[in-house]
Design an enzyme around this catalytic site. Structure first.
Site, mmCIF file in Angstrom:
data_model
loop_
_atom_site.group_PDB
_atom_site.id
_atom_site.type_symbol
_atom_site.label_atom_id
_atom_site.label_comp_id
_atom_site.label_asym_id
_atom_site.label_seq_id
_atom_site.Cartn_x
_atom_site.Cartn_y
_atom_site.Cartn_z
ATOM 1 N N GLY A 103 0.959 -1.224 -0.045
ATOM 2 C CA GLY A 103 -0.218 0.038 0.043
ATOM 3 C C GLY A 103 0.784 1.350 0.021
ATOM 4 O O GLY A 103 2.083 1.223 0.264
ATOM 5 N N GLY A 159 0.140 5.508 0.928
ATOM 6 C CA GLY A 159 -0.355 6.698 1.183
ATOM 7 C C GLY A 159 0.133 8.041 0.787
ATOM 8 O O GLY A 159 1.095 8.065 0.064
ATOM 9 N N SER A 172 2.321 9.961 2.751
ATOM 10 C CA SER A 172 3.622 9.976 3.023
ATOM 11 C C SER A 172 4.344 8.801 3.692
ATOM 12 O O SER A 172 5.083 8.708 4.247
ATOM 13 C CB SER A 172 3.662 11.068 4.293
ATOM 14 O OG SER A 172 2.877 10.779 5.229
ATOM 15 N N VAL A 207 3.551 0.995 2.956
ATOM 16 C CA VAL A 207 3.151 -0.190 3.786
ATOM 17 C C VAL A 207 3.662 -1.279 3.231
ATOM 18 O O VAL A 207 3.614 -1.709 1.965
ATOM 19 C CB VAL A 207 1.662 -0.104 4.191
ATOM 20 C CG1 VAL A 207 1.233 -1.385 5.078
ATOM 21 C CG2 VAL A 207 0.894 1.262 4.609
ATOM 22 N N LYS A 264 4.202 0.295 8.495
ATOM 23 C CA LYS A 264 4.007 1.458 7.603
ATOM 24 C C LYS A 264 5.133 2.243 7.944
ATOM 25 O O LYS A 264 5.625 2.697 8.918
ATOM 26 C CB LYS A 264 2.807 2.084 8.165
ATOM 27 C CG LYS A 264 2.365 3.517 7.626
ATOM 28 C CD LYS A 264 1.097 3.945 8.139
ATOM 29 C CE LYS A 264 0.691 5.188 7.622
ATOM 30 N NZ LYS A 264 -0.623 5.712 7.968
ATOM 31 N N ASP A 291 -11.060 10.876 8.894
ATOM 32 C CA ASP A 291 -10.782 10.527 7.262
ATOM 33 C C ASP A 291 -11.227 9.009 7.202
ATOM 34 O O ASP A 291 -10.629 8.309 6.730
ATOM 35 C CB ASP A 291 -9.362 10.534 7.301
ATOM 36 C CG ASP A 291 -8.523 10.617 5.882
ATOM 37 O OD1 ASP A 291 -9.348 11.058 5.146
ATOM 38 O OD2 ASP A 291 -7.546 10.213 5.720
#
Ligand SMILES: Nc1ncnc2c1ncn2[C@@H]1O[C@H](COP(=O)(O)OP(=O)(O)OP(=O)(O)O)[C@@H](O)[C@H]1O
Length: 559
Positions: free
Chosen positions: A23, A25, A27, A30, A45, A139
């Site tokens: 993954g 994101g 900043s 993952v 992460k 979020d």
């Protein structure tokens, strides 16, 4: 329900073996990883601290929240520590990935209702817990709903969460502009009276639409347009005609969440009792349906990334315009919008092109004035509901010209835009505070006269703005897909420096003697983060005035 894990996860990068990236994101990247001493697969992460140097408070908050929470539907961090110039957050590995990735891989038109009910039910239980403990997630979106191989659902990503019980600077964060535009509640955009946990209920409603259609309303538009459309248009919803496949109770539940007046939205606890959630099933149903036949997460992630890179190149060649790029960024799953002044100008230009003063905009303005909000939690007859705007949900309607959109705002329109961009009109007024009592009972200073458009409470102390690099040069950037050889290199580069478990302390350069820092501070008016944007007010620096000029130019261009 709470769970407790007594496992002790090591705080040294050498105790973990990084596998593939699963993954990406704003900043962080993952990775799937092995915790060697415990022989357990985890997700790590990796946050590039250098890239986050404007938002260390946010990171600290995320990690802190992630280690404190204790609910089966919330992604809790096992531990965190620094490795080289990165922060590693070790957490349970959710083998199914995010709902957004699952949709992009296999359900581009969205999920079936029983799946949605099951997913949302789990997410709502997480929100009930968070809200009861004084947290606003801020979020909520499909990209942050993670699924394990057995169907267990966890809400992750506390990067922008806020605590209702905070005081001082941290409470002030509830008056900043944080989140991802498509999911952001109108009151968060407006920043007039602050906001509370009801902002999550709006995002929850948008997430319901996202799961139903495969994308969020307005997702094809750049953030500026999303802002205006969210503020001026009737709330999006499920359409009786187009969304025939969905039940009345689903439509009612969505409509109850997507009410512009936050006071009229149900609390998470009340929403949990909505009859729509009677259709929720045990989570193994998710494993048997949406996870069945999916390839491993790492493979899916790699395929999506390659596909999206191709699409980006194609679209850039074909269109080269911001809207398509914005849409592609959404497809990437990280809604990576750039939000800087140049972008805003470009987006304003787009709005001008689309914004034709026409009869329909007038009609819309009138319609908006008539909006009736349903009573909190009340059953809503969709046929009679004037504020559901399914035809606008995907942004099919043209954006009205700014003038008419301003006229249709439920609040003073410029105020809303000023709220968005923290425009100050008068330097002098900043020194003549008047006292206002906010809805939440807090007493804050606010500038007088026209500058009262900009609530003083959204102006953080200069110390809020972290400046310059917090760490030495030579930061590792883990953003690219890495091969095995590179991964060893990556792991080697992440030599642990300090342990950030427990209360996190970051080195911060003082800005007083640092010219680069002063520059950063002035840029504090618009803190740009890929994927989300956060607008705060700095002191009345020249760059803030640039924003003002931009808004004025934009208003006159559209007027
Ligand atoms: N524990 C996990 N297990 C499996 N995949 C995960 C896990 N955590 C995150 N991911 C994947 O990585 C992606 C990015 O993670 P995350 O959302 O935490 O990063 P971020 O920088 O905060 O991104 P954004 O701001 O876009 O939400 C997620 O959308 C998800 O697909």
């Amino acid at each position: 329900m709470e769970y407790v894990s007594d496992k002790r996860f090591p705080l040294d990068a050498k105790d973990y073996k990084l596998y593939e990236e699963v993954g990406e994101g704003v900043s962080a990247s993952v990775y799937r990883a092995l915790c060697i001493p415990l022989n357990e697969i985890v997700a790590i992460k990796v946050l590039d601290l250098e890239k986050c140097n404007n938002d260390l408070d946010g990171i600290r908050r995320e990690v802190h929240t992630m280690t404190l929470i204790n609910h089966q539907n919330l992604l809790r961090a096992h531990c965190s520590f620094t490795a080289g110039h990165s922060l590693w957050v070790v957490m349970p590995y959710m083998a199914g990935g995010s709902c957004l990735h699952i949709m992009k891989s296999a359900y581009p038109e969205g999920f079936e209702e029983p799946v949605i009910a099951t997913l949302l039910h789990e997410v709502l239980k997480a929100l009930v817990y968070l809200h009861a403990h004084g947290h606003i997630h801020r979020d909520v979106k499909a990209g942050n709903i993670l699924i394990d191989s057995n169907g267990a659902v966890k809400l992750g990503d506390f990067g922008v969460s806020a605590c209702m019980f905070d005081t001082g600077d941290r409470q002030r964060t509830r008056n900043t502009f944080v989140g991802t535009p498509c999911w952001m509640a109108p009151e968060v955009m407006q920043q007039l009276h602050g906001y509370d946990f009801k902002a999550d209920i709006w995002s929850f409603g948008i997430t319901a639409l996202e799961l139903a259609h495969g994308h969020a309303p307005f997702s094809k538009y750049p953030p500026m347009k999303v802002l205006l459309m969210t503020l001026q248009n009737a709330p999006p919803g499920l359409d009786y005609e187009r969304d025939k496949r969905f039940s009345k109770s689903f439509k009612e539940m969505v409509a109850a969440c997507l009410v512009k007046d936050p006071k009229k939205r149900p609390t998470s606890e009340k929403l949990l009792k909505h009859h729509f959630f009677k259709h929720a099933r045990p989570v193994d149903y998710l494993a048997r349906t949406i996870l069945d036949g999916l390839s491993p997460l790492g493979d899916r992630f790699r395929m999506l990334k390659a596909k999206e890179a191709d699409l980006l190149v194609q679209n850039k060649a074909l269109y080269g315009d911001k809207e398509h790029l914005s849409q592609q960024e959404y497809i990437r799953g990280i809604s990576a919008w750039n939000f800087n002044l140049e972008d805003l100008k470009n987006q304003a230009a787009l709005i001008q092109e689309d914004g034709m003063p026409n009869a329909s905009s007038k009609k819309q303005s009138e319609k908006d004035e008539d909006v009736n909000f349903p009573a909190e939690g009340a059953a809503i007859e969709m046929e009679n509901q004037p504020n559901a705007a399914p035809d606008q949900e995907d942004g099919f309607n043209d954006l009205h010209d700014l003038d008419s959109s301003l006229a249709s705002f439920p609040i003073k329109p410029l105020q809303a835009l000023k709220g968005c961009f923290d425009v100050c009109e008068d330097d002098g007024s900043a020194t003549s505070p008047r006292t206002i009592v906010q809805e939440n009972g807090r007493t804050e200073g606010e500038t007088s006269g026209q500058s009262s458009y900009l609530p003083r409470h959204v102006i953080p102390e200069p110390k809020k703005f972290l400046s310059g690099s917090v760490l030495p040069d030579g930061v590792l950037s883990p953003k690219k897909v890495i091969g095995d050889g590179e991964r060893d290199h990556l792991q080697l580069k992440h030599q642990p420096e300090r342990n950030f478990s427990g209360p996190l302390l970051y080195r911060q350069k003082g800005h007083a003697n640092n010219p680069a820092s002063a520059e950063d501070m002035s840029e504090g008016a618009v803190v740009q983060r890929k994927g989300r944007f956060k607008v705060t007010s700095a002191d009345l620096s020249p760059k803030v005035h640039m924003n003002k000029e931009f808004i004025i130019a934009m208003c006159s261009a559209c007027g």
